[in-house]
Enzyme design. Structure first.
Site, PDB file in Angstrom:
ATOM      1  N   CYS A 122       0.856  -1.194   0.000  1.00 29.07           N
ATOM      2  CA  CYS A 122       0.000   0.000   0.000  1.00 29.07           C
ATOM      3  C   CYS A 122       0.884   1.233   0.000  1.00 29.07           C
ATOM      4  CB  CYS A 122      -0.901   0.002   1.242  1.00 29.07           C
ATOM      5  SG  CYS A 122      -2.082   1.371   1.265  1.00 29.07           S
ATOM      6  N   CYS A 126       0.284   4.607   6.259  1.00 26.50           N
ATOM      7  CA  CYS A 126      -0.216   4.823   7.627  1.00 26.50           C
ATOM      8  C   CYS A 126       0.775   4.206   8.620  1.00 26.50           C
ATOM      9  CB  CYS A 126      -1.600   4.203   7.789  1.00 26.50           C
ATOM     10  SG  CYS A 126      -2.802   4.817   6.585  1.00 26.50           S
ATOM     11  N   CYS A 129       0.289   0.734  10.401  1.00 27.76           N
ATOM     12  CA  CYS A 129      -0.150  -0.375   9.542  1.00 27.76           C
ATOM     13  C   CYS A 129       1.015  -1.141   8.938  1.00 27.76           C
ATOM     14  CB  CYS A 129      -1.029   0.189   8.434  1.00 27.76           C
ATOM     15  SG  CYS A 129      -1.489  -1.046   7.204  1.00 27.76           S
ATOM     16  N   SER A 225     -11.922   5.090   7.612  1.00 30.60           N
ATOM     17  CA  SER A 225     -11.000   5.061   8.748  1.00 30.60           C
ATOM     18  C   SER A 225     -10.661   6.492   9.147  1.00 30.60           C
ATOM     19  CB  SER A 225      -9.724   4.301   8.372  1.00 30.60           C
ATOM     20  OG  SER A 225     -10.045   2.966   8.087  1.00 30.60           O
ATOM     21  N   ASN A 305      -3.889  -2.666  18.034  1.00 37.22           N
ATOM     22  CA  ASN A 305      -3.302  -3.991  18.110  1.00 37.22           C
ATOM     23  C   ASN A 305      -1.812  -3.886  17.758  1.00 37.22           C
ATOM     24  OD1 ASN A 305      -2.835  -6.721  17.993  1.00 37.22           O
ATOM     25  ND2 ASN A 305      -3.940  -7.033  16.065  1.00 37.22           N
ATOM     26  N   CYS A 348      -6.920  -5.615  12.066  1.00 34.09           N
ATOM     27  CA  CYS A 348      -6.820  -4.459  11.194  1.00 34.09           C
ATOM     28  C   CYS A 348      -5.410  -3.923  11.071  1.00 34.09           C
ATOM     29  CB  CYS A 348      -7.716  -3.336  11.731  1.00 34.09           C
ATOM     30  SG  CYS A 348      -9.421  -3.705  11.509  1.00 34.09           S
TER      31      CYS A 348
HETATM   32  S1  SF4 Z   1      -4.289   1.327   6.943  1.00 30.36           S
HETATM   33 FE1  SF4 Z   1      -5.083   0.840   4.895  1.00 30.36          FE
HETATM   34  S2  SF4 Z   1      -4.616   2.700   3.690  1.00 30.36           S
HETATM   35 FE2  SF4 Z   1      -3.330   2.802   5.531  1.00 30.36          FE
HETATM   36  S3  SF4 Z   1      -1.362   1.883   4.881  1.00 30.36           S
HETATM   37 FE3  SF4 Z   1      -2.654   0.261   5.804  1.00 30.36          FE
HETATM   38  S4  SF4 Z   1      -3.662  -0.725   4.081  1.00 30.36           S
HETATM   39 FE4  SF4 Z   1      -2.910   1.282   3.377  1.00 30.36          FE
END
Ligand code: SF4
Length: 355
Positions: A122, A126, A129, A225, A305, A348
């Site tokens: 991605c 973020c 993430c 989000s 998390n 998530c």
């Molecule tokens: S939270 Fe969603 S949009 Fe943000 S980096 Fe992760 S996968 Fe990508």
């Protein structure tokens, strides 16, 4: 998009597109060939009365190809088994999809939700993430997004009732892939999902939300989000949102179809000490009012998390309870999302390429 052997994967085709490729108009026999591919994982044009030449031509142009399941890991939870599958695509890239049990009052097995990826990696970056940390590799094609569902059902035998586009990748950053997959998943001769059973989960690029609205799917669920009460913190946590502030996002959401029973889902990953400060509940509540002026909005509160590279700690029960009460006092409707799949990195923001 042609496969490596030149044939088109039927998993990326709607029935009309398939019939066009076959060189003929709509026919029941062709419909059965198409339906069987999704229902049984068999693509056998020669078994239907469409003529030998046509069947041969179809077999030369179209194929059914599922991603290979490399590994499945499972974790038992209060609502059933959460399972994460690592899938290998034609070019060797890997994506993950997750079977998430649906919370039910009666503890009996039922259709689960499948969380699918829309990109390899991605580019949104973020900071909380795992996919964001791994960076962007490429978009998934419609057949690769639908292929996750097909592998889940046909290879793994999972009973899937809903699909949420919430795995690796930002769905609206791969709009064509997403739109193509939605068209196939909704095809009545194919997977035949209803729009209510599909949810696009996004960090909310306003132009992407406008394009999604342009598809005219009035019952498609949308989940955004938020994760921060103001632009400054949101820009820190989710750098890709820096160009478009919360006001712009709320305005784009307010234009999204607000059918009578539509509830805009606003995901908020609770990171104690980071995004639960004084005034946060009031700012979140104001955002909800602006984003869903004529409809309803609900905050899905998700306890952070911490993965392998944590930016904070998980909230305690008392912190979750307290933030929920503060949000409710500010006028927000709140649902606490019970984390499922924490142990196997399926929660998530924790899907990756290596599994
Ligand atoms: S939270 Fe969603 S949009 Fe943000 S980096 Fe992760 S996968 Fe990508």
């Amino acid at each position: 998009m042609p496969e490596s052997d030149g044939r088109v994967n039927i998993l990326g085709l709607t029935r009309p597109a398939f019939e066009t490729l076959s060189g003929g108009g709509r026919s029941r026999a062709l419909g059965r060939v198409y339906r069987r591919a999704f229902a049984e994982g068999r693509f056998e044009p020669g078994t239907e009365p469409i003529g030998r030449e046509k069947a041969a031509a179809l077999a030369a142009r179209v194929a059914l190809r599922l991603p290979a399941v490399e590994r499945v890991v499972e974790e038992e939870g209060p609502f059933g088994t959460t399972a994460k599958a690592l899938l290998r695509l034609d070019d060797g890239q890997r994506v993950e999809c997750v079977r998430v049990p649906v919370a039910r009052r009666v503890p009996e097995p039922g259709p689960a939700t499948l969380c699918v990826s829309t990109q390899v990696g991605c580019r949104m970056g973020c900071v909380f993430c795992e996919s964001g940390r791994q960076g962007f590799v490429r978009d998934l094609r419609p057949e690769e997004i639908v292929g996750q569902y097909a592998a889940a059902r046909l290879t793994l035998g999972w009973d899937i009732g809903q699909i949420v586009f919430m795995g690796m990748g930002e769905p609206l950053d791969n709009f064509d892939g997403l739109a193509g997959a939605l068209a196939v998943l909704l095809d009545e001769s194919g997977p035949a999902f209803s729009q209510d059973d599909l949810t696009v989960c996004t960090i909310g690029p306003p132009e992407g939300i406008a394009r999604l609205k342009g598809l005219g799917l009035k019952r498609l669920n949308l989940s955004v989000s938020l994760n921060a009460p103001d632009d400054a913190l949101r820009g820190e946590l989710m750098p890709a949102t820096r160009g478009a502030g919360l006001e712009t996002l709320a305005a784009a959401l307010a234009l999204y179809p607000q059918r009578r029973n539509f509830a805009l889902a606003v995901n908020y990953c609770l990171m104690p000490g980071l995004n639960d400060g004084e005034g946060a509940p009031e700012e979140i509540s104001a955002f909800l009012r602006a984003a869903a002026p004529s409809g309803r909005a609900v905050v899905n509160l998700i306890p952070y998390n911490p993965g392998p590279s944590p930016i904070g700690r998980a909230p305690t029960e008392a912190e979750i309870e307290s933030f929920t009460r503060r949000l409710e006092a500010a006028g927000a409707r709140v649902k606490l999302r019970t984390p499922r799949g924490r142990g196997l990195m399926a929660a998530c923001g924790q899907l990756g390429r290596a599994g």
